[in-house]
Design an enzyme around this catalytic site. Structure first.
Site, mmCIF file in Angstrom:
data_model
loop_
_atom_site.group_PDB
_atom_site.id
_atom_site.type_symbol
_atom_site.label_atom_id
_atom_site.label_comp_id
_atom_site.label_asym_id
_atom_site.label_seq_id
_atom_site.Cartn_x
_atom_site.Cartn_y
_atom_site.Cartn_z
ATOM 1 N N LYS A 18 0.740 -1.215 0.305
ATOM 2 C CA LYS A 18 -0.003 -0.069 0.144
ATOM 3 C C LYS A 18 0.790 1.285 0.056
ATOM 4 O O LYS A 18 2.124 1.271 0.253
ATOM 5 C CB LYS A 18 -0.902 0.167 1.108
ATOM 6 C CG LYS A 18 -0.205 -0.093 2.671
ATOM 7 C CD LYS A 18 0.175 1.524 3.299
ATOM 8 C CE LYS A 18 0.847 1.474 4.588
ATOM 9 N NZ LYS A 18 1.583 2.472 5.087
ATOM 10 N N ASP A 145 -2.530 -1.840 10.170
ATOM 11 C CA ASP A 145 -2.270 -1.617 8.626
ATOM 12 C C ASP A 145 -2.563 -2.978 8.201
ATOM 13 O O ASP A 145 -2.687 -3.331 6.881
ATOM 14 C CB ASP A 145 -0.779 -1.512 8.289
ATOM 15 C CG ASP A 145 -0.364 0.118 8.261
ATOM 16 O OD1 ASP A 145 -1.630 0.923 8.470
ATOM 17 O OD2 ASP A 145 0.538 0.330 8.088
HETATM 18 O O1 C5P Z 1 -0.402 -1.173 14.957
HETATM 19 P P1 C5P Z 1 0.949 -1.596 14.933
HETATM 20 O O2 C5P Z 1 1.564 -2.722 15.565
HETATM 21 O O3 C5P Z 1 1.299 -1.800 13.171
HETATM 22 O O4 C5P Z 1 1.614 -0.151 15.112
HETATM 23 C C1 C5P Z 1 3.018 -0.003 15.403
HETATM 24 C C2 C5P Z 1 3.205 1.188 16.104
HETATM 25 O O5 C5P Z 1 3.221 2.200 15.462
HETATM 26 C C3 C5P Z 1 2.578 1.429 17.406
HETATM 27 O O6 C5P Z 1 2.906 0.465 18.589
HETATM 28 C C4 C5P Z 1 2.618 2.872 17.718
HETATM 29 O O7 C5P Z 1 3.975 3.192 18.454
HETATM 30 C C5 C5P Z 1 2.707 3.454 16.150
HETATM 31 N N1 C5P Z 1 1.385 3.929 15.839
HETATM 32 C C6 C5P Z 1 0.663 5.055 16.323
HETATM 33 N N2 C5P Z 1 -0.371 5.291 15.805
HETATM 34 C C7 C5P Z 1 -1.082 4.524 15.002
HETATM 35 C C8 C5P Z 1 -0.414 3.481 14.398
HETATM 36 C C9 C5P Z 1 0.732 3.056 14.783
HETATM 37 O O8 C5P Z 1 1.336 5.617 17.166
HETATM 38 N N3 C5P Z 1 -2.326 4.952 14.635
#
Ligand code: C5P
Length: 317
Positions: A18, A145
């Site tokens: 993406k 994601d």
């Molecule tokens: O959801 P995911 O594990 O992919 O997110 C990884 C990290 O990215 C989270 O722990 C956070 O630090 C950051 N993040 C965030 N806000 C979001 C998505 C991700 O701060 N909306």
């Protein structure tokens, strides 16, 4: 009487990368995430994930970026398969082959695409017949994601990025991606954004950091207008990624100077995405970027493309 269908011996699913056409980051939430408003587009770089029963859990990487695939239990595809097996009480242990053509830690949701592909592949392998919204719910547990590569196309993401709504769009867009050798960590980039916002006495938790996508971008997509879309591309994480890697700003500016309609960091980077007018323009831009020596790995892709889909499920002979 018809015999029950024989379960497949292995299943292969293809899932797309993406690019975020727009990424607006709102306030830092108490749970450590940020509220987001984003518009995703699925592009034609794919990972293929194959699952088969085995005697121990393993990830076997292959493809363009095989050497950068994590093979331990933290791999998102294994976590996806285990999540399904635990929830449905399935004792099988799997070997997961990942043919990796999406850059690793590049801001193109490569790990998330693998998780999405593994969910769909396990659903088929085990004949669970899960609905798309059930898969999307599992996907959201694995990462912000992960739901999007299941859906594909164009979608608006809200919440922490995992809540999707379809977006009306027309036409095909042509992209050039400038890929870095070393990835960026998503949490690190968000932390850098918070740091930049807190400098000068600001507060990363301030609700004034609003997360709304622009009407210009939505209108450009509806019209299939690449020129207008190029102008509307926007990523609030650009400055954070540039702060951690100043060379990315130079790369983005060079691509725009070489004729891209717009350029931005893809997600949390470090991949820099350039929108071009046509397939030919994307070839020209690739040549200019390669000659500039600012980036060695350059990939072209088109979007939008479909989300994760089964490409083969072999049955026992
Ligand atoms: O959801 P995911 O594990 O992919 O997110 C990884 C990290 O990215 C989270 O722990 C956070 O630090 C950051 N993040 C965030 N806000 C979001 C998505 C991700 O701060 N909306």
């Amino acid at each position: 009487m018809t015999a029950a269908p024989t379960p497949p011996r292995s299943v292969t699913v293809r899932a797309p990368a993406k690019v975020n056409l727009e990424l607006r980051v709102g306030a830092l939430r108490p749970d450590g995430y940020h509220d987001l408003a984003t518009v995703f587009q699925a592009v034609s770089l794919y990972d293929e994930v194959s699952v088969a029963r085995w005697d121990e859990w393993q990830v076997v990487p292959g493809g363009t970026y095989a050497d950068r695939v994590p093979t331990g239990t933290g791999n998102l595809a294994i976590r996806a398969a285990k999540l399904i097996s635990e929830q449905w009480d399935i004792d099988d242990v799997l070997s997961i082959h990942i043919d990796k053509d999406i850059p690793v830690a590049g801001g193109m949701a490569g790990g998330s695409a693998d998780a999405a592909a593994a969910l769909l592949a396990c659903d088929h392998l085990w004949g669970l017949g899960l609905e798309r919204d059930e898969l999307a719910e599992l996907a959201a547990e694995l990462g912000s994601d992960v739901p999007f590569p299941l859906a594909g196309g164009n979608a608006m993401g809200s919440g922490r990025g995992e809540q999707l709504a379809p977006v009306l769009a027309r036409g095909t867009f042509h992209w050039v991606f400038a890929i870095s050798d070393t990835g960026l960590s998503t949490p690190e980039v968000y932390r850098e954004l918070d740091r930049l916002r807190s400098a000068d006495g600001g507060d990363a938790r301030d609700p004034a950091h609003s997360a709304d996508v622009s009407s210009e971008l939505m209108a450009a997509l509806r019209r299939g207008d690449a020129q207008a879309l190029g102008k509307a591309l926007h990523n609030d994480l650009d400055e954070a990624a540039f702060s951690l890697r100043p060379e990315l700003r130079v790369l983005r500016d060079a691509g725009v100077e070489f004729g891209a309609l717009g350029g931005l960091v893809s997600g949390s980077g470090p991949t820099v995405a350039f929108l071009t007018e046509s397939h030919e323009a994307s070839l020209d831009l690739s040549v200019s970027l390669a000659a500039s020596d600012l980036c060695r790995d350059i990939r072209r892709a088109r979007g939008p493309v479909h989300g994760a889909h089964v490409v083969s499920g072999s049955r026992p002979d």
